[in-house]
Design an enzyme around this catalytic site. Structure first.
Site, PDB file in Angstrom:
ATOM      1  N   HIS A 308      -5.171   3.283   1.003  1.00  0.00           N
ATOM      2  CA  HIS A 308      -5.990   3.481  -0.190  1.00  0.00           C
ATOM      3  C   HIS A 308      -7.106   4.440   0.157  1.00  0.00           C
ATOM      4  O   HIS A 308      -7.641   4.405   1.271  1.00  0.00           O
ATOM      5  CB  HIS A 308      -6.577   2.138  -0.669  1.00  0.00           C
ATOM      6  CG  HIS A 308      -7.035   2.196  -2.078  1.00  0.00           C
ATOM      7  ND1 HIS A 308      -8.276   2.646  -2.429  1.00  0.00           N
ATOM      8  CD2 HIS A 308      -6.390   1.903  -3.233  1.00  0.00           C
ATOM      9  CE1 HIS A 308      -8.380   2.598  -3.743  1.00  0.00           C
ATOM     10  NE2 HIS A 308      -7.254   2.171  -4.252  1.00  0.00           N
ATOM     11  N   ASP A 365      -0.353  -2.707  -5.172  1.00  0.00           N
ATOM     12  CA  ASP A 365       1.038  -2.485  -5.581  1.00  0.00           C
ATOM     13  C   ASP A 365       2.060  -3.085  -4.633  1.00  0.00           C
ATOM     14  O   ASP A 365       3.248  -3.114  -4.947  1.00  0.00           O
ATOM     15  CB  ASP A 365       1.302  -0.976  -5.695  1.00  0.00           C
ATOM     16  CG  ASP A 365       0.527  -0.384  -6.849  1.00  0.00           C
ATOM     17  OD1 ASP A 365       0.467  -1.039  -7.897  1.00  0.00           O
ATOM     18  OD2 ASP A 365      -0.039   0.709  -6.687  1.00  0.00           O
TER      19      ASP A 365
HETATM   20  N1  CMC Z   1       2.248   5.443   4.886  1.00  0.00           N
HETATM   21  C1  CMC Z   1       2.144   6.198   6.000  1.00  0.00           C
HETATM   22  N2  CMC Z   1       1.050   6.931   6.321  1.00  0.00           N
HETATM   23  C2  CMC Z   1       0.031   6.899   5.456  1.00  0.00           C
HETATM   24  C3  CMC Z   1       0.062   6.129   4.281  1.00  0.00           C
HETATM   25  C4  CMC Z   1       1.237   5.384   4.001  1.00  0.00           C
HETATM   26  N3  CMC Z   1       1.324   4.639   2.888  1.00  0.00           N
HETATM   27  N4  CMC Z   1      -1.099   6.302   3.584  1.00  0.00           N
HETATM   28  C5  CMC Z   1      -1.843   7.132   4.327  1.00  0.00           C
HETATM   29  N5  CMC Z   1      -1.182   7.504   5.454  1.00  0.00           N
HETATM   30  C6  CMC Z   1      -1.679   8.347   6.538  1.00  0.00           C
HETATM   31  C7  CMC Z   1      -1.819   9.793   6.098  1.00  0.00           C
HETATM   32  O1  CMC Z   1      -0.621  10.510   6.315  1.00  0.00           O
HETATM   33  C8  CMC Z   1      -2.945  10.248   6.987  1.00  0.00           C
HETATM   34  O2  CMC Z   1      -2.444  10.443   8.285  1.00  0.00           O
HETATM   35  P1  CMC Z   1      -3.110  11.571   9.278  1.00  0.00           P
HETATM   36  O3  CMC Z   1      -4.547  11.174   9.443  1.00  0.00           O
HETATM   37  O4  CMC Z   1      -2.302  11.483  10.508  1.00  0.00           O
HETATM   38  O5  CMC Z   1      -2.951  12.893   8.558  1.00  0.00           O
HETATM   39  C9  CMC Z   1      -3.873   9.033   7.049  1.00  0.00           C
HETATM   40  O6  CMC Z   1      -3.008   7.913   6.840  1.00  0.00           O
HETATM   41  C10 CMC Z   1      -4.984   9.032   6.042  1.00  0.00           C
HETATM   42  O7  CMC Z   1      -4.452   9.039   4.744  1.00  0.00           O
HETATM   43  P2  CMC Z   1      -4.938  10.001   3.594  1.00  0.00           P
HETATM   44  O8  CMC Z   1      -3.819  10.916   3.261  1.00  0.00           O
HETATM   45  O9  CMC Z   1      -6.258  10.596   3.893  1.00  0.00           O
HETATM   46  O10 CMC Z   1      -5.117   8.992   2.419  1.00  0.00           O
HETATM   47  P3  CMC Z   1      -5.529   9.409   0.960  1.00  0.00           P
HETATM   48  O11 CMC Z   1      -6.827   8.764   0.708  1.00  0.00           O
HETATM   49  O12 CMC Z   1      -5.456  10.851   0.698  1.00  0.00           O
HETATM   50  O13 CMC Z   1      -4.370   8.734   0.107  1.00  0.00           O
HETATM   51  C11 CMC Z   1      -3.028   7.065  -0.825  1.00  0.00           C
HETATM   52  C12 CMC Z   1      -4.423   7.422  -0.352  1.00  0.00           C
HETATM   53  C13 CMC Z   1      -3.107   5.723  -1.568  1.00  0.00           C
HETATM   54  C14 CMC Z   1      -2.537   8.115  -1.852  1.00  0.00           C
HETATM   55  C15 CMC Z   1      -2.069   6.980   0.380  1.00  0.00           C
HETATM   56  O14 CMC Z   1      -2.496   5.966   1.249  1.00  0.00           O
HETATM   57  C16 CMC Z   1      -0.636   6.746  -0.052  1.00  0.00           C
HETATM   58  O15 CMC Z   1       0.077   7.703  -0.358  1.00  0.00           O
HETATM   59  N6  CMC Z   1      -0.178   5.460  -0.072  1.00  0.00           N
HETATM   60  C17 CMC Z   1       1.159   5.139  -0.553  1.00  0.00           C
HETATM   61  C18 CMC Z   1       1.158   5.182  -2.084  1.00  0.00           C
HETATM   62  C19 CMC Z   1       0.468   3.997  -2.688  1.00  0.00           C
HETATM   63  O16 CMC Z   1       0.690   2.857  -2.287  1.00  0.00           O
HETATM   64  N7  CMC Z   1      -0.357   4.266  -3.722  1.00  0.00           N
HETATM   65  C20 CMC Z   1      -1.039   3.197  -4.480  1.00  0.00           C
HETATM   66  C21 CMC Z   1      -2.518   3.219  -4.282  1.00  0.00           C
HETATM   67  S1  CMC Z   1      -3.282   1.704  -4.886  1.00  0.00           S
HETATM   68  C22 CMC Z   1      -3.038   1.735  -6.596  1.00  0.00           C
HETATM   69  C23 CMC Z   1      -3.895   2.750  -7.239  1.00  0.00           C
HETATM   70  O17 CMC Z   1      -5.093   2.494  -7.381  1.00  0.00           O
HETATM   71  O18 CMC Z   1      -3.360   3.801  -7.598  1.00  0.00           O
END
Ligand code: CMC
Length: 431
Positions: A308, A365
């Site tokens: 998140h 989720d």
């Molecule tokens: N699986 C694997 N790696 C992950 C995941 C995941 N679900 N989420 C984040 N990472 C990694 C990401 O690749 C990054 O790695 P690195 O530092 O090596 O580049 C690190 O963790 C930090 O993540 P981030 O990309 O900075 O996270 P973000 O804040 O941009 O994205 C997120 C948040 C929710 C979009 C992401 O965690 C994600 O895609 N999760 C899966 C989709 C999901 O469950 N979404 C629902 C969110 S909750 C409901 C809502 O409010 O929408």
């Protein structure tokens, strides 16, 4: 201690005002920075940008805290229901008896769609995704109200009527979207049913044969609506605020919110989680192969329902939903292999250094899809359920924009990295 920030740029020192929220959150106000320095700030994905001040919802992502209007989500989940919580979020207070009756009556009075709307549903092909139908029909329903077409905040019908119409009709539209996508006859709402009962009735009853409402099913779905009711400046709420800032009407702004919610990184994650668990189950994986793939940036896979932008600790909604999931499945005597896979995945991920170092925990989720599956909600409706739940939050944020006398159109800047001055070349001379 100074409450001003100092910034050194090109040999000069500038002073920037700061502000502190009611929960001691701190911000440097950069709104006048460009005018005084010529610089803008850049923050890809807005991870460090406060786009507004708001009174609605407080999140402390490090502590795993979520509060609507100051009230912890745990208390609301245990003691309140969706309709009461919607009132709290939109109007800022838990309703007293009279207010609750007025709000509930308004929801009931406004639950019917204009009859001509049925022809719009007929235009969608069977199999159309209900999220596409939902956003289109929320927007289309505004065409049936001339007052909305000439929207000017404060000069139209009472806002309360529009609030009730949107919260009530989104549920009717959502149920019709599903019926349409399956080629089933549309079922009208019933005056005697409460909010969540009525949705299940419209979704599952057949002409002359009412769906049998089980209290545990109604309670579980109502809880899912409540847990999704607001979540401060997420992608869809920011979209609603963005559209509202141009003074677009409430329905147009919330229809845009539905579109933003649809993506798998946001509301679409609940559908993606179930699809992931089904894939793991089909392939006979115990979850370990999937976890390895999710850690590999070239695999194109992520552990859906994990991570998140704000929570760097367990999402408090996920804790509540995990417990509810166990309770509902046991009450309904359902043994779902996907729940076992989900629990194993969670256990493995929480021990894995990749997820630990990045502070990736289950989000709302991760378990909500398993509950929805257990109570018979089809997977393509999962994100629609999220949208119904999020409506109070979108409306409250819309209202804040409209009530702010100094509200400006949202218009971020950019740093241009394209070509510098270039000239038109006639087609015959182009290489
Ligand atoms: N699986 C694997 N790696 C992950 C995941 C995941 N679900 N989420 C984040 N990472 C990694 C990401 O690749 C990054 O790695 P690195 O530092 O090596 O580049 C690190 O963790 C930090 O993540 P981030 O990309 O900075 O996270 P973000 O804040 O941009 O994205 C997120 C948040 C929710 C979009 C992401 O965690 C994600 O895609 N999760 C899966 C989709 C999901 O469950 N979404 C629902 C969110 S909750 C409901 C809502 O409010 O929408």
């Amino acid at each position: 201690m100074s409450n001003q920030a100092k910034l050194e740029l090109d040999g000069k020192t500038y002073t920037l005002p700061t502000l502190t929220g009611s929960e001691n959150e701190k911000a440097v106000d950069v709104s006048a920075l460009r005018a005084s320095t010529g610089y803008i700030t850049i923050d890809d994905g807005y991870g460090n940008t406060g786009s507004c001040v708001s009174n609605v919802t407080f999140i402390d992502g490090d502590q795993g805290i979520l509060r609507y209007r100051g009230i912890p989500i745990e208390e609301l989940a245990e003691k309140s229901n969706f309709v009461e919580t919607a009132h709290l979020i939109i109007y800022g207070e838990l309703p007293n008896r009279a207010q609750l009756k007025k709000f509930s009556d308004l929801l009931t009075d406004n639950q019917y769609l204009h009859e001509d709307m049925k022809f719009h549903f007929e235009g969608f092909p069977t199999g159309a995704h209900p999220m596409a139908i939902l956003s289109a029909m929320i927007n289309a329903s505004s065409c049936f109200d001339e007052d909305l077409m000439r929207w000017q905040w404060g000069k139209n019908k009472q806002f309360d009527v529009y609030v009730a119409r949107l919260i009530s009709q989104v549920r009717t539209i959502a149920a019709y979207s599903y019926r349409k996508s399956k080629g089933l006859p549309l079922i009208y709402p019933k005056q005697s049913y409460k909010y969540t009962e009525n949705f299940l009735h419209m979704l599952f009853s057949m002409p002359y044969e009412d769906f049998v409402l089980k209290p545990e099913v109604v309670k579980a779905l109502d809880l899912i609506f409540l847990l999704h009711a607001d979540h401060e400046q997420n992608c869809s709420t920011s979209t609603v605020r963005m559209v509202a800032s141009s003074q677009a009407n409430l329905f147009a702004s919330c229809a845009a919110g539905v579109c933003a919610l649809w993506g798998p990184l946001h509301g679409g994650a609940n559908q993606a989680v179930i699809e992931m668990l089904q894939q793991i189950h089909r392939e006979g994986d115990d979850g370990s192969k999937f976890i390895t793939a999710a850690k590999d940036k070239n695999s194109g896979k992520k552990l859906m329902g994990f991570g998140h932008r704000v929570y760097k600790n367990y999402d408090p909604r996920a804790k509540i939903i995990k417990k509810a999931c166990d309770e509902v499945l046991s009450k309904l005597h359902i043994d779902d292999p996907l729940l076992d896979i989900a629990k194993k995945l969670e256990e493995a991920a929480l021990k894995d250094s990749y997820f630990v170092e990045r502070k990736l925990y289950p989000n709302v989720d991760f378990y909500s899809g398993i509950i929805m599956r257990a109570i018979g909600i089809p997977v393509e409706m999962f994100t629609v359920i999220f949208a119904i739940g999020r409506m109070p939050g979108w409306i409250a944020n819309y209202k804040e924009i409209m009530e702010e006398p100094k509200s400006r159109i949202y218009r971020p800047r950019q740093i241009y990295t394209g070509r510098t001055l270039n000239h038109y070349v006639p087609v015959a001379e182009r290489k």
